[in-house]
Design a protein around this motif. Structure first.
Motif, PDB file in Angstrom:
ATOM      1  N   ASP A 145       0.587  -1.121  -0.070  1.00 22.41           N
ATOM      2  CA  ASP A 145      -0.009   0.085   0.011  1.00 22.41           C
ATOM      3  C   ASP A 145       0.872   1.230  -0.104  1.00 22.41           C
ATOM      4  O   ASP A 145       1.764   1.531   1.118  1.00 22.41           O
ATOM      5  CB  ASP A 145      -0.777   0.048   1.265  1.00 22.41           C
ATOM      6  N   LEU A 146       0.668   2.068  -0.968  1.00 23.09           N
ATOM      7  CA  LEU A 146       1.446   3.253  -1.106  1.00 23.09           C
ATOM      8  C   LEU A 146       1.410   4.276   0.030  1.00 23.09           C
ATOM      9  O   LEU A 146       2.085   5.010   0.427  1.00 23.09           O
ATOM     10  CB  LEU A 146       1.394   4.044  -2.472  1.00 23.09           C
ATOM     11  N   ASN A 147       0.146   4.107   0.651  1.00 21.34           N
ATOM     12  CA  ASN A 147      -0.024   4.931   1.664  1.00 21.34           C
ATOM     13  C   ASN A 147       0.616   4.766   2.778  1.00 21.34           C
ATOM     14  O   ASN A 147       0.780   5.812   3.840  1.00 21.34           O
ATOM     15  CB  ASN A 147      -1.656   4.921   1.934  1.00 21.34           C
ATOM     16  N   GLU A 148       1.331   3.659   3.084  1.00 18.94           N
ATOM     17  CA  GLU A 148       2.176   3.280   4.287  1.00 18.94           C
ATOM     18  C   GLU A 148       3.386   3.979   3.958  1.00 18.94           C
ATOM     19  O   GLU A 148       4.219   4.184   5.241  1.00 18.94           O
ATOM     20  CB  GLU A 148       2.543   1.772   4.191  1.00 18.94           C
ATOM     21  N   PHE A 149       3.840   4.690   3.023  1.00 15.75           N
ATOM     22  CA  PHE A 149       5.020   5.384   2.778  1.00 15.75           C
ATOM     23  C   PHE A 149       4.869   7.092   2.777  1.00 15.75           C
ATOM     24  O   PHE A 149       5.562   7.905   2.362  1.00 15.75           O
ATOM     25  CB  PHE A 149       5.683   5.158   1.560  1.00 15.75           C
ATOM     26  N   GLN A 150       3.504   7.176   2.991  1.00 12.09           N
ATOM     27  CA  GLN A 150       3.024   8.925   2.799  1.00 12.09           C
ATOM     28  C   GLN A 150       3.753   9.536   3.782  1.00 12.09           C
ATOM     29  O   GLN A 150       3.829   9.509   4.982  1.00 12.09           O
ATOM     30  CB  GLN A 150       1.467   9.021   2.958  1.00 12.09           C
ATOM     31  N   GLY A 151       4.365  10.684   3.099  1.00 11.82           N
ATOM     32  CA  GLY A 151       5.017  11.367   4.201  1.00 11.82           C
ATOM     33  C   GLY A 151       6.155  11.144   4.658  1.00 11.82           C
ATOM     34  O   GLY A 151       6.782  11.619   5.707  1.00 11.82           O
ATOM     35  N   LYS A 152       6.906   9.998   4.516  1.00  4.70           N
ATOM     36  CA  LYS A 152       7.953   9.112   5.163  1.00  4.70           C
ATOM     37  C   LYS A 152       9.338   9.575   4.413  1.00  4.70           C
ATOM     38  O   LYS A 152       9.162   9.967   3.044  1.00  4.70           O
ATOM     39  CB  LYS A 152       7.733   7.718   5.327  1.00  4.70           C
ATOM     40  N   ASP A 169       7.679   5.742  -8.106  1.00  2.00           N
ATOM     41  CA  ASP A 169       6.195   5.806  -7.795  1.00  2.00           C
ATOM     42  C   ASP A 169       6.158   6.446  -6.173  1.00  2.00           C
ATOM     43  O   ASP A 169       5.335   7.141  -5.960  1.00  2.00           O
ATOM     44  CB  ASP A 169       5.639   4.488  -7.694  1.00  2.00           C
ATOM     45  N   LEU A 170       7.290   5.937  -5.405  1.00  3.14           N
ATOM     46  CA  LEU A 170       7.273   6.354  -3.716  1.00  3.14           C
ATOM     47  C   LEU A 170       7.580   7.774  -3.859  1.00  3.14           C
ATOM     48  O   LEU A 170       7.174   8.571  -2.952  1.00  3.14           O
ATOM     49  CB  LEU A 170       8.144   5.359  -3.080  1.00  3.14           C
ATOM     50  N   SER A 171       8.315   8.357  -4.687  1.00  5.11           N
ATOM     51  CA  SER A 171       8.677   9.837  -4.559  1.00  5.11           C
ATOM     52  C   SER A 171       7.751  10.651  -4.686  1.00  5.11           C
ATOM     53  O   SER A 171       7.546  11.915  -4.182  1.00  5.11           O
ATOM     54  CB  SER A 171       9.733  10.070  -5.737  1.00  5.11           C
TER      55      SER A 171
END
Length: 330
Positions: A145-152, A169-171
């Motif tokens: 889930d990309l949301n797990e990396f949100q703002g990290k 994608d994560l960037s």
């Protein structure tokens, strides 16, 4: 112990297995879909997430991730039981059904469809010992889930297609994204590398990871120790997340323990996808027969053939298939 007896259990949650499960549900069969990884999608999702696939009918092109998304949406229309992070170690014949012995429980089924692609996939993990608790929140081998990396703050390790594609994608959601690779050149497609160079991903080359541990000041962050190739210079980067994309290893040796007849590394099947075992079928990249093509399009066709033959074996009185339009527009 699971007392439910399924009509069909499908081992392998890649495109072939997912569509076979959907088709089996169209035939109103009780279906279990078993996948060793934490999510469905198989090779297109885990190895070629952002790469385009060009051999799926009616789709000029589609990425591995989008194909998995579409298959999941289709499967959700007629849900089946899904067993994720579940590996089948052996299959045992009991009376008129099969027992699937897994790392979690025993699953009972009347028929089996093997759809394991090139074998059961496991991620290549870091080669040194680390605290397994790191994998709970900070160290990942998959992006569920990309949301797990949100703002990290995120570090990605690897130099292949998956590592480069996920970095890009994560960037878009992370606070800061860095890509660590042991070489100055990547193994990814040139077009992906071009996108990487235009992105805001920080490239840390040529370095390798030597250690990962919890930060001494806060357990919410981790310290990743890097060593530069040749010079041996080391540095520590404190981050929230480390995504390791060193690729996957596959193993089809277990098929020998299942007593399935093989031709080389492949399962021998008939034109109706039958193996040498009663009510055990195989589809997709793992099978061989005269004229076999290693295409997703072929695998999609093999699933319905296997399901139909299984249904005829189990319930010959039900061997009548309504057109899908009539099923959904009643």
């Amino acid at each position: 112990m699971n007392d439910k007896i399924y009509d069909i259990s499908i081992i392998g949650g890649g495109p072939a297995g997912m569509f076979a499960a959907y088709f089996a549900r169209l035939r109103n069969l009780k279906v279990a879909l078993i996948e060793s990884l934490p999510k469905l999608g198989g090779q297109p999702e885990t190895l070629y997430a952002q790469k385009h696939i060009y051999d799926v009918a009616a789709l000029p092109k589609i990425s591995g991730t989008d194909l998995t998304k579409q298959l999941n949406e289709q499967l959700s229309i007629l849900n089946c039981d899904q067993y994720l992070k579940t590996s089948v170690s052996s299959i045992v014949r009991k009376n008129n059904y099969w027992e699937l012995i897994t790392n979690k429980e025993t699953i009972h089924t009347k028929a089996i469809i093997i759809a394991i692609g090139n074998g059961a996939f496991k991620p290549r993990k870091l080669t040194f010992d680390y605290d397994p608790k790191l994998e709970e929140n900070n160290l990942d081998y998959f992006v569920n889930d990309l949301n797990e990396f949100q703002g990290k703050d995120v570090l990605v390790a690897g130099g292949g297609d998956s590592a480069v594609d996920w970095s890009i994608d994560l960037s878009k959601v992370a606070k800061h994204t860095s890509l660590i690779h042991r070489r100055n050149r990547y193994r990814a497609m040139e077009s992906s590398v071009a996108k990487l160079n235009k992105s805001n991903v920080e490239q840390i080359n040529p370095y390798i990871i030597k250690n990962v541990s919890f930060n001494s000041n806060t357990s919410e962050k981790i310290d990743v120790t890097l060593k530069m190739i040749k010079t041996g210079e080391s540095k520590i980067i404190t981050t929230d997340k480390l995504l390791v994309n060193y690729g996957f290893v596959s193993d089809s040796k277990i098929l020998q323990d299942w007593n399935v007849a093989l031709e080389g590394p492949f399962i021998k099947v008939t034109q109706e996808m039958e193996t040498n075992l009663p009510n055990v079928f195989a589809i997709g990249d793992i099978v061989t027969y005269p004229g076999k093509l290693q295409l997703i399009a072929t695998a999609f066709a093999e699933g319905p053939i296997a399901v139909t033959k299984a249904l005829r074996n189990l319930y010959p009185e039900k061997d009548f298939f309504e057109h899908s339009t009539s099923i959904f527009e009643k």
